[in-house]
Design a protein around this motif. Structure first.
Motif: not given
Length: 322
Positions: A201-207, A185-189, A169-179
């Motif tokens: 997150f979805d736009q960069h493969g997280g769907t 990542g296998d999941l988002v935090i 899992g990767v923690a996110v707070s903005g566009e770069r971390s979401c990418e």
């Protein structure tokens, strides 16, 4: 139906107590658990910071059902990514497949202790991306050598590797971390119920991948006592994460939060014993699209009453959220 998790908050309890708490969370019926990984507490009043990975190993042996997860480990300064990969693989074996590796770019609070300085935010994200790539390479097995912008790995191999490596899992707070999260990542935090983070997150493969949030709460039959405790130990949480990631120690957080009032905490943290107040605090995460929400009960000495109440009252109410 959203899954509800329990947080082993290493900043507010000792190692044996943390293990007891997660055993209680499993018994109470929580769907998963997460563990902070700190070298310092946010504030002196929290009073603890045991080594999270030893706690996790003990928790893996003391429990049998509840999933375990770091929330989050920084694999770039205090730990080298090759060592994080080894720790995570071992945890996956100890827990018999119940471990997830949550990663993030870290806070100065915990990383400054090794004395190499605290990189700028954009550099920290570059380091995180490279670290995740190294960890994934080691999870695939075989020998790994890597000579990158920020890290060197020389002929490393994980000798005890589970058949299924732990999800990352990767923690996110903005566009770069979401990418980074969407691509690697296998999941988002996330710690805020912001739909725009999940959309990025979805736009960069997280769907279709899990999305995990976290929410501090303060249960107590005495609401005023709950507010006072939340203000004493968790007023740092109302600050901006761009500031929180830069402050070097509890004294800095005490100074930065000197003017945070108890009424400010009441607006940010559900306090007391009114179950609807807690449900309404979780609802924004569900509405934003989070599939899992981990609760942090504030106060290391107030876990068992919360767990008893959660089992009988809170968890049944939260299971109704869609």
């Amino acid at each position: 139906m959203v899954q509800i998790g329990y947080t082993m908050m290493t900043e507010q309890a000792g190692p044996r107590e943390l293990v007891d708490h997660v055993v209680g969370a499993e018994r109470a019926g929580f769907d998963f658990s997460v563990t902070s990984d700190h070298y310092f507490p946010w504030l002196d009043s929290q009073g603890h910071a045991p080594y999270a990975w030893s706690v996790l190993g003990a928790a893996a042996q003391a429990t049998s059902r509840i999933p375990l997860m770091t929330y989050v480990t920084c694999p770039t300064v205090r730990y080298h990514p090759s060592v994080v990969a080894q720790k995570a693989a071992t945890m996956q074996l100890l827990s018999e497949g119940r471990f997830r590796l949550g990663l993030g770019s870290g806070e100065n609070l915990n990383e400054h202790v090794v004395g190499v300085g605290w990189p700028a935010a954009h550099v920290r994200l570059e380091m995180l991306e490279e670290a995740v790539e190294i960890i994934r390479a080691l999870f695939r097995g075989g020998y790994v050598s890597h000579h990158g912008t920020h890290f060197d790995v020389e002929n490393a191999k994980l000798w005890d590797l589970p058949e299924e490596p732990p999800p990352i899992g990767v923690a996110v707070s903005g566009e770069r971390s979401c990418e980074i999260a969407g691509r690697l990542g296998d999941l988002v935090i996330a710690t805020e119920p912001k739909r725009e983070l999940l959309d990025a997150f979805d736009q960069h493969g997280g769907t279709g991948k899990p999305r995990v949030g976290q929410l501090p709460v303060c249960y107590d039959t005495d609401r005023e006592a709950a507010v006072a405790r939340a203000h004493d130990q968790f007023r740092w949480s109302v600050g901006n994460w761009r500031v929180n990631s830069e402050l070097p120690g509890p004294a800095g957080f005490a100074g930065a939060t000197a003017y945070v009032r108890p009424e400010d905490i009441q607006e940010a943290v559900p306090c007391g014993a009114d179950v609807e107040t807690f449900v309404e605090a979780v609802r924004p995460y569900v509405d934003a699209g989070f599939t899992e929400v981990a609760l942090v009960q504030i106060g290391g000495d107030h876990q068992q009453p919360f767990l008893d109440w959660a089992e009988k009252t809170l968890l049944p109410a939260l299971r109704e959220l869609r």
